[in-house]
Write a protein that holds these residues in place. Structure first.
Motif, short mmCIF file in Angstrom:
data_model
loop_
_atom_site.label_atom_id
_atom_site.label_comp_id
_atom_site.label_asym_id
_atom_site.label_seq_id
_atom_site.Cartn_x
_atom_site.Cartn_y
_atom_site.Cartn_z
N VAL A 15 33.80 41.79 50.89
CA VAL A 15 32.50 42.44 51.05
C VAL A 15 31.51 41.35 51.50
O VAL A 15 31.33 40.35 50.80
CB VAL A 15 32.03 43.08 49.73
CG1 VAL A 15 30.64 43.67 49.89
CG2 VAL A 15 33.03 44.15 49.27
N PHE A 16 30.93 41.53 52.67
CA PHE A 16 29.89 40.61 53.14
C PHE A 16 28.58 41.01 52.46
O PHE A 16 28.25 42.20 52.41
CB PHE A 16 29.72 40.73 54.66
CG PHE A 16 30.73 39.97 55.48
CD1 PHE A 16 32.09 40.09 55.25
CD2 PHE A 16 30.31 39.16 56.53
CE1 PHE A 16 33.02 39.40 56.02
CE2 PHE A 16 31.23 38.45 57.31
CZ PHE A 16 32.59 38.58 57.05
N GLU A 47 29.86 36.98 42.44
CA GLU A 47 31.20 36.38 42.53
C GLU A 47 32.03 36.75 41.31
O GLU A 47 33.20 37.13 41.43
CB GLU A 47 31.09 34.87 42.74
CG GLU A 47 30.98 34.55 44.21
CD GLU A 47 30.31 33.21 44.53
OE1 GLU A 47 30.17 32.37 43.61
OE2 GLU A 47 29.93 33.03 45.70
N ASP A 48 31.42 36.68 40.13
CA ASP A 48 32.14 37.05 38.90
C ASP A 48 32.53 38.53 38.94
O ASP A 48 33.65 38.91 38.59
CB ASP A 48 31.27 36.82 37.66
CG ASP A 48 31.05 35.33 37.39
OD1 ASP A 48 31.77 34.51 38.00
OD2 ASP A 48 30.15 35.01 36.59
N LEU A 55 37.91 42.05 44.25
CA LEU A 55 37.32 41.91 45.59
C LEU A 55 36.90 40.47 45.82
O LEU A 55 36.92 39.64 44.90
CB LEU A 55 36.09 42.83 45.72
CG LEU A 55 36.32 44.33 45.57
CD1 LEU A 55 34.98 45.07 45.59
CD2 LEU A 55 37.23 44.87 46.67
N GLU A 56 36.49 40.21 47.06
CA GLU A 56 35.90 38.90 47.39
C GLU A 56 34.55 39.14 48.03
O GLU A 56 34.41 40.12 48.77
CB GLU A 56 36.79 38.17 48.38
CG GLU A 56 37.97 37.51 47.70
CD GLU A 56 39.09 37.16 48.67
OE1 GLU A 56 38.79 36.94 49.87
OE2 GLU A 56 40.24 37.11 48.22
N ARG A 81 35.62 45.09 54.00
CA ARG A 81 35.60 46.38 53.29
C ARG A 81 34.24 47.08 53.48
O ARG A 81 34.16 48.26 53.73
CB ARG A 81 35.83 46.11 51.81
CG ARG A 81 35.92 47.36 50.96
CD ARG A 81 36.11 47.01 49.51
NE ARG A 81 36.37 48.19 48.72
CZ ARG A 81 37.59 48.70 48.52
NH1 ARG A 81 38.64 48.13 49.04
NH2 ARG A 81 37.75 49.79 47.81
N SER A 82 33.19 46.29 53.31
CA SER A 82 31.85 46.81 53.55
C SER A 82 30.88 45.65 53.63
O SER A 82 31.24 44.50 53.37
CB SER A 82 31.42 47.81 52.46
OG SER A 82 31.49 47.20 51.21
N VAL A 83 29.66 45.99 53.99
CA VAL A 83 28.58 45.00 54.04
C VAL A 83 27.45 45.49 53.13
O VAL A 83 27.06 46.65 53.22
CB VAL A 83 28.03 44.83 55.48
CG1 VAL A 83 26.81 43.91 55.49
CG2 VAL A 83 29.09 44.30 56.43
N ILE A 84 26.99 44.60 52.27
CA ILE A 84 25.77 44.85 51.50
C ILE A 84 24.67 44.10 52.25
O ILE A 84 24.78 42.89 52.46
CB ILE A 84 25.92 44.34 50.05
CG1 ILE A 84 27.00 45.16 49.33
CG2 ILE A 84 24.59 44.40 49.31
CD1 ILE A 84 27.41 44.60 47.96
#
Ligand code: DQA
Length: 154
Positions: A15-16, A47-48, A55-56, A81-84
């Motif tokens: 996930v960016f 990250e946690d 996920l990463e 997977r997706s972008v936030i």
């Protein structure tokens, strides 16, 4: 935090998390509006959380519109997977970001710390919202965590 459903093997995992202008100043910038967490504080929690969700996250910030366009295209090329996306003030002005989101086949979750609809009228229009999968705003830094949960679930 996880809903217990593991991410399937082979599923897209990255996930960016892209942040636009002035978000490098979080923690010092108008804390009464944006809170006291720095972007590093938010990144550490994400990250946690990503780890717990299987996920990463790839977390970036730039004050330059073109970098955000390049990173949206990179998210697509990498089959993220997706972008936030918290595009900061570019939310309200950037046709380039609108077009980039439209051009890629990666769901984009729009995030804002504040609730722009409750602020100055120039913040009421988002050029991101019409091309986003959804928008989370008004919950401060928690919005990023809500967005990551959403990214895991769809
Ligand atoms: C923001 C809201 C925008 O209107 C503003 O320009 C920002 C931050 C938010 O996270 O609340 O820079 O995106």
């Amino acid at each position: 935090m996880s809903d217990g459903k593991p991410v399937e093997q082979g599923a897209k995992k990255t996930v960016f998390v892209l942040n636009g202008p002035n978000l490098n100043l979080l923690g010092m910038r108008e804390p009464e509006i944006y809170g006291s967490d720095t972007l590093d504080d938010i990144a550490g929690r994400l990250e946690d959380q990503a780890h717990a969700l299987g996920l990463e996250v790839d977390i970036r910030q730039s004050n330059h519109e073109g970098h955000l366009v390049d990173w949206l295209q990179e998210a697509a090329a990498d089959e993220a997977r997706s972008v936030i996306l918290n595009a900061g003030a570019l939310t309200h002005t950037s046709i380039a970001l609108h077009d980039a989101i439209k051009a890629i086949d990666v769901p984009v979750i729009e995030v804002h710390l504040s609730n722009p609809a409750a602020r100055e009228t120039f913040r009421h229009k988002s050029l991101i919202a019409p091309v986003a999968k959804g928008t989370i705003c008004g919950f401060g830094a928690l919005g990023y965590e809500l967005a990551l949960d959403a990214a895991q679930k769809f």
